[in-house]
Design an enzyme around this catalytic site. Structure first.
Site, PDB file in Angstrom:
ATOM      1  N   HIS A  13      -7.003   3.282   2.780  1.00 52.66           N
ATOM      2  CA  HIS A  13      -7.705   2.021   3.013  1.00 52.66           C
ATOM      3  C   HIS A  13      -7.982   1.903   4.514  1.00 52.66           C
ATOM      4  O   HIS A  13      -7.453   2.664   5.308  1.00 52.66           O
ATOM      5  CB  HIS A  13      -6.892   0.821   2.528  1.00 52.66           C
ATOM      6  CG  HIS A  13      -5.495   0.797   3.045  1.00 52.66           C
ATOM      7  ND1 HIS A  13      -4.471   1.497   2.446  1.00 52.66           N
ATOM      8  CD2 HIS A  13      -4.931   0.189   4.119  1.00 52.66           C
ATOM      9  CE1 HIS A  13      -3.351   1.301   3.104  1.00 52.66           C
ATOM     10  NE2 HIS A  13      -3.598   0.514   4.140  1.00 52.66           N
ATOM     11  N   CYS A  57       2.972  -3.129   6.992  1.00 54.64           N
ATOM     12  CA  CYS A  57       2.247  -1.905   7.321  1.00 54.64           C
ATOM     13  C   CYS A  57       1.130  -2.257   8.289  1.00 54.64           C
ATOM     14  O   CYS A  57       1.007  -3.408   8.724  1.00 54.64           O
ATOM     15  CB  CYS A  57       1.715  -1.203   6.077  1.00 54.64           C
ATOM     16  SG  CYS A  57       0.289  -1.981   5.322  1.00 54.64           S
TER      17      CYS A  57
END
Length: 664
Positions: free
Chosen positions: A582, A417
């Site tokens: 995040h 990711c």
């Protein structure tokens, strides 16, 4: 994070270590090849014997070359003139040192900065370009800084993290710079002088062509990186700085020997080898990917004599013409070779490629005519042997075998990711559980940021919006896209693929004792759990979760903005009512320590068209949050556990569900 490589039975342990060492050196140099090329082009254009002066003289220009001479000057005086010398003296070694330090600190820029500081000491402690010194001091700086940071990780009082981090890096970097100046610089300079003397002796006695006896077989065995990046490139760059060119850049990169071999197969080969040779020529000669011809030699090992002969002939030709390159030719394409050749060497360099190809072609053709056996079907086996020797899948092997990416057994899976701290960790945890439950205990499932991906894995899983970026970093892997990290049907398809490629699997892997015990509560504190969130929109929920991390002393306020930036690129919705916002990979410098926050929204939130009831904010500097994320993933795969979280009326009940409850 280390990636998995695989060795074939019977491989020499010493060769594997040399191979890995060469790959390590290559990973420091190759990302900075663009800087080498820039230096080479500036040198070719602006030095006294460069293209601009040469063309001007040919056209009868009688004026001065002041601007050109300033740019091509080797000094860097107060007037700011001189770019060639400072680039090779400071820029190139510092880039290598920074890259090596960052590599040794798992991609953390902090390691790169300390590595660059340490490299600066080696640069100023020697009178030759410090490429070898950078390859020593850069990794040493990153590795030692990582070890030092581990000593006080989690022990710094909130509010003092930045003070400790900055001063520790500055003090330790300064100490290593002194070590580099006093020790590394003089030692590496002495080694460079000794190696240069050996090369000079070989040249003076006309023995340099004999190096092909070692270099060409080393290429086939994938040991070329250790030779090229560890010895030839540093020595060649020093020689080019002194003489304007170096023959050492062409000892390994000359595309002639491989071209001659492939031409011989195109005219005199048989079966699959003959059919695939024309395409392989384009990849090797124009693309510069020399490994495309390795299977042809492995299929008929006697043909190593052809590439050795071609290599020796090419080196001898360069010696006759006194030709060389200004900078490394990477990849070893004829285009890169011509671009790096100074005007005075263009004829000699071109002749060396032609002669090398001609000699290799004649020897290979003779050997192929002697061999009356059929080679159809052998090329695929030779390609597999090449990949086993390389330790990973070859990005060009499909050109030889006609196969697509990922046709063999799968041993390493990476969930990738943008930042590598939340979404990929959660997805990897879910997929790992399925893979282990199917009995594939030898298949590793890890997570990484896309920026840290390497082309050495078998299968890459990523969000559908990130797959194109992941494919650029790992082109030879099989890529699988998902849009739901928790319950994607692609996970079951991957397990089915493992059964097809690897066999039926084995007994399910039991959970280890380490995985079954409750984790400590430091990562998710009671104060970071909110059972009745006040936010009503996705952006407000991200801010609410982020402020809890800031209040816990885990991150700076700027990190909250980075969480919004991350969400704007790819959604952190995981499925089953869970989102885990995040920060970006670049925002890790705003994180003081690893921590997690949890906010429950009883009425739910709209998360870009998805319903979210739980928001888990993440700030991470290492890997210690991954087990907790794995536990969270297990909980949200179980509807009964999710229901318990929805009914929880106290923070202790939440911690109990997550296996985090601690005595009050």
């Amino acid at each position: 994070m280390a990636s998995t490589t695989h060795t074939a039975p019977g491989r020499s342990g010493a060769r594997v270590h040399v191979q890995r060492f060469g790959t390590f050196l290559s990973n420091m140099v190759l990302p900075n090849i663009g800087a080498f090329i820039a230096w080479g082009l500036i040198t070719a254009l602006f030095i006294e014997a460069g293209w601009i002066t040469l063309i001007g003289d040919k056209l009868g220009y009688s004026g001065g070359y002041g601007f050109v001479e300033d740019l091509g000057a080797w000094g860097s005086g107060a007037d700011g003139t001189g770019i060639v010398g400072p680039m090779i003296t400071y820029l190139l070694p510092l880039l290598i040192g920074y890259t090596g330090g960052k590599m040794m600190y798992d991609g953390n820029m902090r390691g790169g900065v300390v590595g660059a500081i340490a490299t600066m000491g080696a640069i100023t402690g020697a009178s030759v370009p410090m490429f070898l010194g950078a390859m020593v001091m850069g990794p040493l700086g990153g590795w030692s800084m990582r070890k030092l940071d581990a000593l006080w990780d989690g022990k710094i009082r909130p509010g003092f993290e930045m003070l400790v981090n900055n001063f520790s890096a500055g003090i330790w970097g300064g100490f290593l710079a002194i070590i580099g100046f006093v020790v590394a610089g003089p030692v590496v300079e002495a080694f460079s002088d000794a190696a240069s003397n050996v090369i000079d002796t070989l040249v003076e006695n006309n023995l340099l062509p004999l190096t092909s006896i070692f270099i060409e077989p080393a290429k086939i065995l994938f040991l070329n990186n250790a030779v090229n990046q560890g010895i030839l490139t540093p020595l060649g760059t020093s020689e080019a700085a002194e003489n304007g060119k170096s023959i050492l850049f062409l000892l390994e990169a000359n595309p002639g020997p491989g071209l001659g071999l492939l031409l011989a197969f195109m005219f005199f080969g048989k079966g699959a080898a003959k059919a695939s040779a024309p395409g392989a020529i384009v990849i090797q000669f124009i693309g510069g990917i020399h490994e495309i011809y390795f299977p042809y030699v492995l299929m008929k090992p006697i043909l190593v004599l052809a590439v050795i002969s071609g290599g020796m002939a090419g080196i001898a030709t360069n010696l006759v013409f006194d030709s060389g390159l200004r900078s490394p030719a990477s990849p070893g394409s004829i285009i890169a070779v011509w671009a790096a050749a100074p005007p005075s060497s263009l004829l000699g360099v071109t002749a060396s490629v032609v002669v090398a190809a001609g000699v290799s072609f004649l020897v290979a053709s003779f050997l192929l005519k002697l061999d009356r056996s059929e080679d159809a079907g052998d090329l695929a086996a030779a390609t597999a042997d090449m990949e086993a020797r390389k330790g990973k899948k070859s990005s060009v092997s499909s050109a030889l075998t006609g196969a697509g990416a990922g046709t063999g057994a799968i041993h390493s899976i990476v969930f990738a990711c943008d930042a590598g701290m939340g979404s990929s960790a959660m997805g990897a945890s879910v997929l790992r559980k399925k893979v282990q439950a199917a009995g594939f205990s030898d298949v590793s499932v890890t997570n990484k940021a896309i920026s840290n991906l390497r082309d050495d894995v078998d299968l890459v899983v990523s969000h559908q919006d990130l797959t194109d970026r992941a494919r650029q970093r790992s082109g030879s892997a099989l890529h699988v896209s998902v849009d739901n990290f928790m319950q994607s049907p692609a996970y079951d398809e991957i397990v089915d693929l493992l059964r097809q490629r690897n066999g039926a699997g084995g007994a399910p892997t039991p959970a280890s004792a380490e995985e079954e015990v409750a984790l400590g509560g430091a990562l998710l504190a009671r104060e970071s759990i909110v059972l009745d969130g006040t936010a009503r929109t996705r952006d407000d929920a991200i801010t609410e979760a982020g402020r809890l991390l800031v209040a816990a002393g885990a991150a700076e306020p700027a990190y909250v903005e980075a969480m919004h930036e991350r969400e704007a690129s790819v959604s952190t919705f995981m499925g089953n009512g869970l989102a885990i916002p995040h920060g970006t990979n670049e925002a890790k410098s705003s994180v003081h320590r690893t921590a997690i926050s949890l906010v429950r929204y009883s009425d739910g939130l709209d998360w870009k068209g998805k319903q979210v009831r739980f928001v888990v904010g993440i700030a991470a500097v290492g890997k210690d949050h991954l087990k907790l994320l794995g536990r969270i993933a297990e909980v949200f795969l179980d509807d009964d556990q999710v229901a318990r979280l929805e009914r929880a009326s106290t923070t202790d009940e939440v911690l109990e569900v997550l296996g985090q409850v601690q005595p009050a």
